[in-house]
Design a protein around this motif. Sequence first.
Motif, PDB file in Angstrom:
ATOM      1  N   GLU A 199       0.798  -1.137  -0.126  1.00  0.00           N
ATOM      2  CA  GLU A 199      -0.013   0.015   0.080  1.00  0.00           C
ATOM      3  C   GLU A 199       0.883   1.126   0.090  1.00  0.00           C
ATOM      4  OE1 GLU A 199      -4.137   1.526   1.922  1.00  0.00           O
ATOM      5  OE2 GLU A 199      -2.826   0.103   3.136  1.00  0.00           O
ATOM      6  N   MET A 208       2.427   1.917  -3.655  1.00  0.00           N
ATOM      7  CA  MET A 208       1.378   2.361  -4.486  1.00  0.00           C
ATOM      8  C   MET A 208       1.321   3.852  -4.556  1.00  0.00           C
ATOM      9  SD  MET A 208      -1.624  -0.568  -4.564  1.00  0.00           S
ATOM     10  CE  MET A 208      -2.662   0.077  -5.773  1.00  0.00           C
ATOM     11  N   THR A 251      -3.938   4.154  -8.281  1.00  0.00           N
ATOM     12  CA  THR A 251      -4.960   3.177  -8.109  1.00  0.00           C
ATOM     13  C   THR A 251      -4.643   1.837  -8.431  1.00  0.00           C
ATOM     14  OG1 THR A 251      -6.111   3.659 -10.268  1.00  0.00           O
ATOM     15  CG2 THR A 251      -6.391   4.729  -8.152  1.00  0.00           C
ATOM     16  N   ARG A 252      -3.911   1.593  -9.504  1.00  0.00           N
ATOM     17  CA  ARG A 252      -3.560   0.009 -10.094  1.00  0.00           C
ATOM     18  C   ARG A 252      -2.160  -0.023 -10.451  1.00  0.00           C
ATOM     19  NH1 ARG A 252      -7.859  -2.856 -13.048  1.00  0.00           N
ATOM     20  NH2 ARG A 252      -5.895  -3.643 -13.948  1.00  0.00           N
ATOM     21  N   LYS A 262      -4.347  -5.268   8.312  1.00  0.00           N
ATOM     22  CA  LYS A 262      -5.164  -5.198   6.917  1.00  0.00           C
ATOM     23  C   LYS A 262      -4.937  -6.300   6.289  1.00  0.00           C
ATOM     24  CE  LYS A 262      -4.403  -0.104   6.773  1.00  0.00           C
ATOM     25  NZ  LYS A 262      -4.457   1.014   5.868  1.00  0.00           N
ATOM     26  N   GLN A 266      -5.120  -3.372  -6.980  1.00  0.00           N
ATOM     27  CA  GLN A 266      -5.750  -2.179  -6.945  1.00  0.00           C
ATOM     28  C   GLN A 266      -6.465  -1.950  -5.674  1.00  0.00           C
ATOM     29  OE1 GLN A 266      -8.830  -3.075  -9.778  1.00  0.00           O
ATOM     30  NE2 GLN A 266      -9.991  -1.116  -9.485  1.00  0.00           N
ATOM     31  N   LYS A 267      -6.519  -0.516  -5.627  1.00  0.00           N
ATOM     32  CA  LYS A 267      -7.058   0.034  -4.337  1.00  0.00           C
ATOM     33  C   LYS A 267      -8.478   0.042  -4.595  1.00  0.00           C
ATOM     34  CE  LYS A 267      -3.375   3.175  -3.000  1.00  0.00           C
ATOM     35  NZ  LYS A 267      -3.120   4.592  -2.600  1.00  0.00           N
ATOM     36  N   GLN A 268      -9.316  -0.092  -3.393  1.00  0.00           N
ATOM     37  CA  GLN A 268     -10.656  -0.120  -3.410  1.00  0.00           C
ATOM     38  C   GLN A 268     -11.125   1.407  -3.648  1.00  0.00           C
ATOM     39  OE1 GLN A 268     -12.449  -1.211   0.174  1.00  0.00           O
ATOM     40  NE2 GLN A 268     -14.546  -1.505  -0.467  1.00  0.00           N
ATOM     41  N   SER A 306      -8.803  -2.363   2.027  1.00  0.00           N
ATOM     42  CA  SER A 306      -8.751  -1.658   1.184  1.00  0.00           C
ATOM     43  C   SER A 306      -7.988  -2.004  -0.339  1.00  0.00           C
ATOM     44  CB  SER A 306      -8.131  -0.188   1.494  1.00  0.00           C
ATOM     45  OG  SER A 306      -6.660  -0.666   1.971  1.00  0.00           O
ATOM     46  N   LEU A 307      -7.364  -3.087  -0.399  1.00  0.00           N
ATOM     47  CA  LEU A 307      -6.677  -3.598  -1.726  1.00  0.00           C
ATOM     48  C   LEU A 307      -7.146  -4.820  -2.018  1.00  0.00           C
ATOM     49  CD1 LEU A 307      -2.920  -2.794  -0.571  1.00  0.00           C
ATOM     50  CD2 LEU A 307      -4.175  -1.513  -2.198  1.00  0.00           C
TER      51      LEU A 307
END
Length: 154
Positions: free
Chosen positions: A46, A49, A53-54, A82, A111-113, A142-143
């Motif tokens: 996380e 990133m 977002t991806r 997490k 990818q982030k939610q 969240s991922l």
Amino acid sequence: MKLLYLLVALFLSIGAGAQQHTPLPHGTVYGKKPSITSMMPATKLEAYMGNRTRISTTIEGKVIKVTKTKGGWFELDAGNGKIINAHFKDYAVTIPTDLKGRTVIIEGVAQKQFIADDGQHFAGDTVAGKKQHNVNANPKQSLTFEVSGLMVDK
């Protein structure tokens, strides 16, 4: 006659024991073999990133649980409580439930939610500027990760 029954029972018990699952050996691959050249721990994904977002990447992490074997749905520990929800891109891949607690290397797209209700309004809202809808987003999940290949590490 008792000896015959004893021998039959012995052979049946040996056959039943052979059908038990054997532990997954190191290096077992599901999907395509992941590339380990730019691998990182799942706990740092996380932060790596950032604002993106991806990203396509390879990570190493511990499987918390296998939620669905068909399609390869599982949860990976991302540290600090997490969770990364992961599933295979190819639905034909079937993973065993024995992956629980094992360290795996996975390659794919992280990818982030996305939550559409962050500060946005819905069409047809009668009260301008006020949210009328509640979004129950779990900050621990969240991922998501779409896996193209998995290899059992430990």
